[in-house]
Design a protein around this motif. Structure first.
Motif, short mmCIF file in Angstrom:
data_model
loop_
_atom_site.label_atom_id
_atom_site.label_comp_id
_atom_site.label_asym_id
_atom_site.label_seq_id
_atom_site.Cartn_x
_atom_site.Cartn_y
_atom_site.Cartn_z
N ARG A 209 0.82 -1.22 0.00
CA ARG A 209 0.00 0.00 0.00
C ARG A 209 0.86 1.27 0.00
O ARG A 209 0.49 2.26 -0.64
N SER B 87 0.62 3.81 -2.99
CA SER B 87 0.26 5.20 -2.70
C SER B 87 1.24 6.18 -3.34
O SER B 87 0.84 7.22 -3.88
N ASP B 88 2.52 5.84 -3.31
CA ASP B 88 3.54 6.69 -3.95
C ASP B 88 3.30 6.79 -5.45
O ASP B 88 3.43 7.86 -6.06
N LEU C 26 0.38 6.36 -7.08
CA LEU C 26 -0.84 7.12 -7.32
C LEU C 26 -0.63 8.62 -7.12
O LEU C 26 -1.08 9.44 -7.93
N THR C 27 0.07 8.96 -6.07
CA THR C 27 0.30 10.37 -5.76
C THR C 27 1.12 11.06 -6.85
O THR C 27 0.81 12.18 -7.29
N LYS D 36 -8.96 1.27 2.50
CA LYS D 36 -7.70 2.00 2.26
C LYS D 36 -7.76 2.63 0.87
O LYS D 36 -8.34 2.09 -0.06
N LEU D 37 -7.13 3.77 0.70
CA LEU D 37 -7.06 4.45 -0.60
C LEU D 37 -8.45 4.62 -1.22
O LEU D 37 -8.64 4.46 -2.43
N TYR E 36 -9.78 6.86 -4.49
CA TYR E 36 -9.51 6.54 -5.90
C TYR E 36 -10.63 5.67 -6.48
O TYR E 36 -11.14 4.77 -5.81
#
Length: 288
Positions: free
Chosen positions: A195, A199-200, A202-203, A229-230, A233
């Motif tokens: 995750r 996340s990195d 996606l960001t 989580k997340l 999106y």
């Protein structure tokens, strides 16, 4: 002794039991013998059981397709069952499908079902570029199909590095679907590590493109590793051969409901997807 002096002999009378004669059984009619033999042959025949099984399977298919949910039926052209409650359908492809005739893909239609969009594999990890990506990315829009590119994510690799690699290959333009990250394996790392790297990715993609990416994953993987989580999106969920996706409809945008569709212009089976919304909703998702 003279006869006249003899005592008369008194004979005992005996009662004879009547003789019981056994009745002769009537012979079994020949016609009956033939009928019973024929019945036994049928019952012992594998063809009989095959016929019964075929009838059972046919009945089960009817019950499954119509008796349980009439909104989930087989479309002969596509060779799959498709949920009928959705009006916008699409596919996703990679090098596995080989060279695609996108014009034939666009022209294919049965009843109200046709191909409106396509997600195309671009990259994987930090080094692999799909060999058919550039051709598909160029030719599909020419045929009038709305396209989005996806990256197959490797949790063992740095998320930001994968994002940079993806954007070096894909030029996202106005009218495209949002970029997609395909996450379906942990590759031996913990869910937390996965995750963090995801996340990195996606960001970084959102920062560079000003578009919020879509997360693609299987339903079980989502439930085990991503649920809760997340959540900001959009989701594209794989859940095959079911009349309904077992997930709150407010949570997902695309549903990959089959991986065995046959599409004109494509030489191999293809994943088939439904969009959760109408044409206006799809248009609002496109890059502006």
């Amino acid at each position: 002794m003279p006869p006249e002096k003899r005592k008369p002999v008194v004979r005992k009378t005996t009662t004879r039991k009547p003789v019981t004669r056994k009745k002769k059984s009537k012979p079994f009619p020949v016609q009956w013998k033939i009928a019973i033999a024929g019945l036994l042959l049928i019952l012992l025949s594998p063809f009989y059981y095959g016929y019964i099984l075929k009838g059972f399977v046919g009945t089960w298919r009817w019950v499954k397709d119509w008796g349980q949910d009439p909104n989930y039926r087989t479309y002969e052209s596509f060779n799959i069952k498709i949920p009928k409650k959705y009006t916008i359908h699409g596919i996703d492809v990679s090098y596995y499908q080989g060279k695609i005739n996108w014009q034939k893909v666009k022209e294919m239609k049965e009843d109200d079902v046709g191909i409106r969009f396509a997600f195309i594999k671009a990259t994987e990890g930090i080094l692999q570029v799909d060999p058919y990506f550039q051709r598909n990315w160029r030719e599909a829009p020419k045929a009038g199909i709305v396209c989005g590119a996806y990256h197959f994510f490797r949790p063992k690799r740095d998320g930001k590095t994968q994002a940079k690699f993806f954007l070096q290959v894909v030029n996202i333009e106005k009218g495209d679907l949002p970029p997609v990250v395909d996450i379906e394996t942990l590759d031996g790392v913990s869910p937390l590590r996965m995750r963090l790297e995801l996340s990195d990715f996606l960001t970084y993609v959102e920062m560079k493109t000003k578009v919020r990416p879509i997360i693609y994953t299987g339903l079980k993987f989502y439930e085990d590793n991503l649920e809760g989580k997340l959540d900001d999106y959009p989701l594209w969920i794989a859940h095959y051969y079911q009349p309904k996706l077992r997930l709150d409809k407010s949570r997902w945008k695309f549903w990959q409901h089959s991986d065995k569709a046959k599409i004109n212009g494509i030489g191999h089976v293809v994943d088939f997807n439904a969009f959760n919304g109408d044409s206006t909703a799809l248009a609002s998702m496109l890059v502006h």
